[in-house]
Scaffold this active site. Structure first.
Site, PDB file in Angstrom:
ATOM      1  N   LYS A  53      25.780 -13.075 -12.796  1.00 44.73           N
ATOM      2  CA  LYS A  53      25.352 -12.213 -13.915  1.00 44.73           C
ATOM      3  C   LYS A  53      24.060 -11.470 -13.584  1.00 44.73           C
ATOM      4  CE  LYS A  53      23.994 -16.564 -15.645  1.00 44.73           C
ATOM      5  NZ  LYS A  53      24.881 -17.666 -15.857  1.00 44.73           N
TER       6      LYS A  53
ATOM      7  N   LYS B 243      27.628 -13.873  -3.943  1.00 45.67           N
ATOM      8  CA  LYS B 243      28.594 -14.272  -4.976  1.00 45.67           C
ATOM      9  C   LYS B 243      28.421 -13.453  -6.252  1.00 45.67           C
ATOM     10  CE  LYS B 243      26.392 -17.772  -7.719  1.00 45.67           C
ATOM     11  NZ  LYS B 243      26.507 -18.857  -8.627  1.00 45.67           N
TER      12      LYS B 243
ATOM     13  N   LYS C  51      16.551 -20.268  -7.053  1.00 39.43           N
ATOM     14  CA  LYS C  51      15.946 -19.911  -8.342  1.00 39.43           C
ATOM     15  C   LYS C  51      14.432 -19.902  -8.262  1.00 39.43           C
ATOM     16  CE  LYS C  51      19.748 -20.303 -11.346  1.00 39.43           C
ATOM     17  NZ  LYS C  51      20.414 -20.721 -12.553  1.00 39.43           N
TER      18      LYS C  51
END
Ligand code: ATP
Ligand code: LTN
Length: 335
Positions: free
Chosen positions: A202, A199, A117
């Site tokens: 969203k 993976k 992130k």
């Protein structure tokens, strides 16, 4: 009453930072719904975690309520599960602070979610993003769960939670239950339809199927799913060699309950061109009742309010008891 039958506890949460997708469902929520008879279950909307990345306030508010409606539509009966919003139970933040002081800089630096992130949001590498796992440990340890049902990617955070619990217990005695991650055998890591080596997430909407998506859009995504460039054109489970087809087999197995061997024989002599829409149809059918039920529930704001208020009340009773014990153990003067 509470002491008459002490069931083991299960707890998990998802950040309402986007719409729920097939990975969230197969890796996590589907497995929660089946456990309500056996366990005392707590599931929450991790809204405090979402602000480690900038959110639009109106979207966060809407998504939090939509996520609750989707939890219920996925089979989490609010009569049997405690469903609540993280920020409604202030003990999460309070224990989070305490556990920050028992979580090491080195441990936090090794977290892959932090590394991913902070690479993605270079302009906002804030303290919360770094110390996120201490808040997650608090979310968990407040309720003494035995199991934390999550997808594969959360294993590292769960292990850190165990280490923090053990460290704390070694100093102060048996305060926390040391929990274990509970990761499903099939569906723990659903991959992106457009890039089967990363993976489903969203942040990659083309490769991601959302629970509330229209059937025709779901079908389109499956028909376009990336399959492997081998010449075999045969449905066979081999994740390293054939990640695209193996991912579709994982999804198909997870929604139909069929084994990989059954799937291989079902599609013998039929190529990817037939397999892909078959997986799409199975997913559409599995998601249809969830979509319809979610739409019905989201329209009933008063019902949702009842659910999250009584959820927070019940969660708050347990959480405040744990926090009081922790404060006492570490030497805070009782009020
Ligand atoms: P992000 O896009 O920010 O990485 P996400 O879509 O991965 O988010 P999370 O909120 O991080 O979703 O995950 C919620 C739950 O769903 C967690 O238990 C996580 O392990 C599980 N999960 C998320 N993605 C997948 C996936 N692709 N396969 C299986 N489980 C998943
Ligand atoms: N970190 C998780 C969300 C999360 C969670 C939790 C999961 C926050 N607190 C407690 C299980 C238990 C995520 O990013 N998916």
């Amino acid at each position: 009453m509470e002491n008459m039958e002490k069931r083991k506890v299960m707890l998990s949460g998802i950040q309402p930072s986007g719409d729920l997708h097939l990975g969230n469902y197969l890796g996590a929520v589907k497995n929660w719904a089946a456990r309500a008879e056996e366990f005392d279950c707590y599931y929450f909307m991790a809204d405090m975690h979402t602000i480690t990345v900038r959110q639009t306030p109106a979207d966060l508010r809407r998504r939090t309520l939509e996520q609750l409606a989707q939890y219920i539509a996925c089979g989490l009966d609010p009569e049997k599960n405690t469903l609540f919003i993280q920020s409604h139970v202030p003990e999460h933040a309070q224990l989070g602070w305490v556990l920050n002081c028992y979580t090491m800089f080195g441990e936090l630096s090794r977290m892959t979610q932090f590394k991913d992130k902070s690479a993605k949001h270079k302009d906002n590498i804030n303290g919360g993003l770094f110390t996120y796992p201490a808040l997650m440990a608090a979310d968990i340890l407040l309720y003494h769960p035995e199991y934390i049902p999550v997808g594969e990617d959360q294993k590292q955070h769960c292990e850190l939670t165990r280490d923090v619990a053990i460290r704390f217990n070694n100093i102060y005695g048996n305060v926390f239950t040391v929990p274990e991650p509970y990761i499903p055998k099939v569906g723990a890591r659903i991959m992106s339809l457009s890039n089967p080596t990363s993976k489903m997430s969203k942040s990659d909407p083309n490769g991601c199927v959302f629970l509330l998506e229209k059937p025709e859009d779901i079908m389109r995504k499956f028909k376009r799913a990336v399959t492997d460039s081998d010449t075999e054109n045969c449905v066979r489970y081999a994740p390293a060699e054939k990640p695209g087809v193996s991912n579709l087999m994982g999804i198909y197995s997870s929604v139909t309950g069929k084994s990989y061997a059954d799937i291989e024989s079902e599609f013998v002599g039929r190529g990817y061109g037939e397999f892909k829409p078959a997986v799409g149809e199975a997913v559409v059918e599995a998601l249809r009742p969830i979509r319809e039920e979610s739409q019905r529930i989201i329209a009933d704001k008063a019902y949702l309010q009842d659910v999250y208020r009584s959820g927070a009340e019940k969660a708050g009773r347990i959480a405040s008891r744990t926090l009081r014990k922790v404060y006492k153990k570490i030497g805070f003067v009782e009020r």
